[in-house]
Design a protein around this motif. Sequence first.
Motif, short mmCIF file in Angstrom:
data_model
loop_
_atom_site.label_atom_id
_atom_site.label_comp_id
_atom_site.label_asym_id
_atom_site.label_seq_id
_atom_site.Cartn_x
_atom_site.Cartn_y
_atom_site.Cartn_z
N LYS A 127 0.83 -1.21 0.00
CA LYS A 127 0.00 0.00 0.00
C LYS A 127 0.86 1.26 0.00
N GLN A 128 1.93 1.24 0.79
CA GLN A 128 2.81 2.41 0.84
C GLN A 128 3.48 2.64 -0.51
N ARG A 129 3.84 1.55 -1.18
CA ARG A 129 4.47 1.69 -2.49
C ARG A 129 3.48 2.26 -3.52
N VAL A 130 2.21 1.89 -3.41
CA VAL A 130 1.20 2.46 -4.31
C VAL A 130 1.08 3.96 -4.07
N ALA A 131 1.07 4.36 -2.81
CA ALA A 131 0.97 5.79 -2.49
C ALA A 131 2.17 6.56 -3.03
N PHE A 132 3.35 5.96 -2.94
CA PHE A 132 4.55 6.60 -3.44
C PHE A 132 4.51 6.70 -4.97
N ALA A 133 4.09 5.63 -5.63
CA ALA A 133 4.00 5.64 -7.09
C ALA A 133 2.98 6.68 -7.56
N ARG A 134 1.89 6.82 -6.83
CA ARG A 134 0.87 7.80 -7.21
C ARG A 134 1.41 9.23 -7.13
N ALA A 135 2.20 9.52 -6.08
CA ALA A 135 2.79 10.85 -5.97
C ALA A 135 3.81 11.11 -7.07
N LEU A 136 4.60 10.08 -7.40
CA LEU A 136 5.57 10.22 -8.49
C LEU A 136 4.86 10.45 -9.82
N ALA A 137 3.72 9.80 -9.99
CA ALA A 137 2.97 9.95 -11.23
C ALA A 137 2.49 11.38 -11.43
N ALA A 138 2.24 12.07 -10.34
CA ALA A 138 1.79 13.45 -10.44
C ALA A 138 2.84 14.35 -11.06
N SER A 139 4.13 13.99 -10.87
CA SER A 139 5.25 14.72 -11.48
C SER A 139 5.12 16.21 -11.27
N ARG A 140 4.88 16.59 -10.03
CA ARG A 140 4.66 18.00 -9.73
C ARG A 140 5.98 18.74 -9.56
N LYS A 141 5.88 20.05 -9.51
CA LYS A 141 7.05 20.87 -9.21
C LYS A 141 7.49 20.69 -7.77
N LEU A 142 6.53 20.30 -6.92
CA LEU A 142 6.80 20.14 -5.49
C LEU A 142 6.29 18.79 -5.04
N LEU A 143 7.16 18.01 -4.40
CA LEU A 143 6.80 16.69 -3.91
C LEU A 143 6.92 16.69 -2.38
N LEU A 144 5.83 16.37 -1.70
CA LEU A 144 5.79 16.34 -0.23
C LEU A 144 5.68 14.89 0.22
N LEU A 145 6.64 14.44 1.02
CA LEU A 145 6.71 13.04 1.43
C LEU A 145 6.71 12.94 2.95
#
Length: 415
Positions: free
Chosen positions: A175-193
């Motif tokens: 589940k955590q890996r899915v959440a991480f992949a989803r944020a990477l997919a957004a490819s935003r200027k700013l990534l909050l982890l």
Amino acid sequence: MKVELSGVSVKLGNRTVLREVSLSVPSGAFLAVLGPSGSGKTTLLHAIAGFVPLESGTISFDGQIVSRAGYRLPPEEREVGVVFQSFALWPHMTVEEHITFPLLQRRRRRFRTELEGKGIFRRTIGKYLSNKTQSKPKEDAAVETIEHEVEKLLKLTELLPFRKRFPSELSGGQKQRVAFARALAASRKLLLLDEPFSHLDAPLRATMQLELAKLHRTTGSTVIFVTHDREEALALADLIAVVKDGRVVQIGPPDEVYLQPNSPFVAAFVAGAALVPGTWRGKWFTPLGYVGDEVWDGTSIPPAFREAGCFPVRPEEWVLRKYPPGIPVRIVRRAYEGRTVRLTVELAATEINPDEVQCNERETADWPFRKTSFDLFVSPQKYRDICTDPGQIRHIILRKSGTNIGSRTKNDNNV
């Protein structure tokens, strides 16, 4: 994207969680927000994402205010990708759809109107793929690009075998890996982890750290990364902001924060330093219980340590000896770590009163450096040469570096 916080305070209920936080994160920087549980790290991230209102102060992206007291730009309009510690997955979407959704949203402004006019826009591109044969070449190219990016992210996060599964069919780490992949997919200027690797096993965690570092280098995204793991922060970040009781107490490059802590708290929490009790006379420090006439040069030590009546020594700065001179310590625990051996020791001098080693720094009554045990490292060879069985009494001295050590007799008048 440049991120700036000026005098930010956040109140949740009747409790003030953030207190006048000011910091500036340059565009393309990787900032690690490091602190213990309850220090306000996650609230700081939520304030930047727009999830919580500000009591005072401002948050700006590239000079544009996105939060101030009484105003918040909605999170969905901030162009950020977020990984939550609690996963926050959608129960009705498969792994593949979780990754596809933000990719589709990125392209929405370009072709949503056209697709809606043709009646083929769906909640995810997965539904649209079944109509692919009816689409125009331009639409086919967009779909193929998304398919390619989804495949890359599935491989990166090792989720290919689980692409058709729903969250209820996944383990916590998956589940955590899915959440991480989803944020990477957004490819935003700013990534909050928010502690994104805490649920991953060690090998995958190391792999994902490398991939995150690679992503940062290749995309130039600004990354703000919350963690309580100092080794992770030191290894990944360009800047580290140390948070304590809702305040940023030090910010700087990793080597600066590690080697030049500005307070006993930072020294103990970031560097794992022992806060050796003793007496300051001018720039010279006499360790409490030291057998011998050695004094330590504290020219470069910040005033906060003098006020606390202690001297910071990192684990790698100690030298273990069988006999005096040195500070007598009792070995409490040893842990063989391959290239080094970690020893946990406690002060063993009988004349040391426990009350004397209580550092006097304000508001630190609950911190672990207010006790007499600490860690030090020895080489495997030293481990074999000197008996390090728990219960043994040994002596430790400060490793000589330049002129950091003097004679007590020689320096008695140089105060």
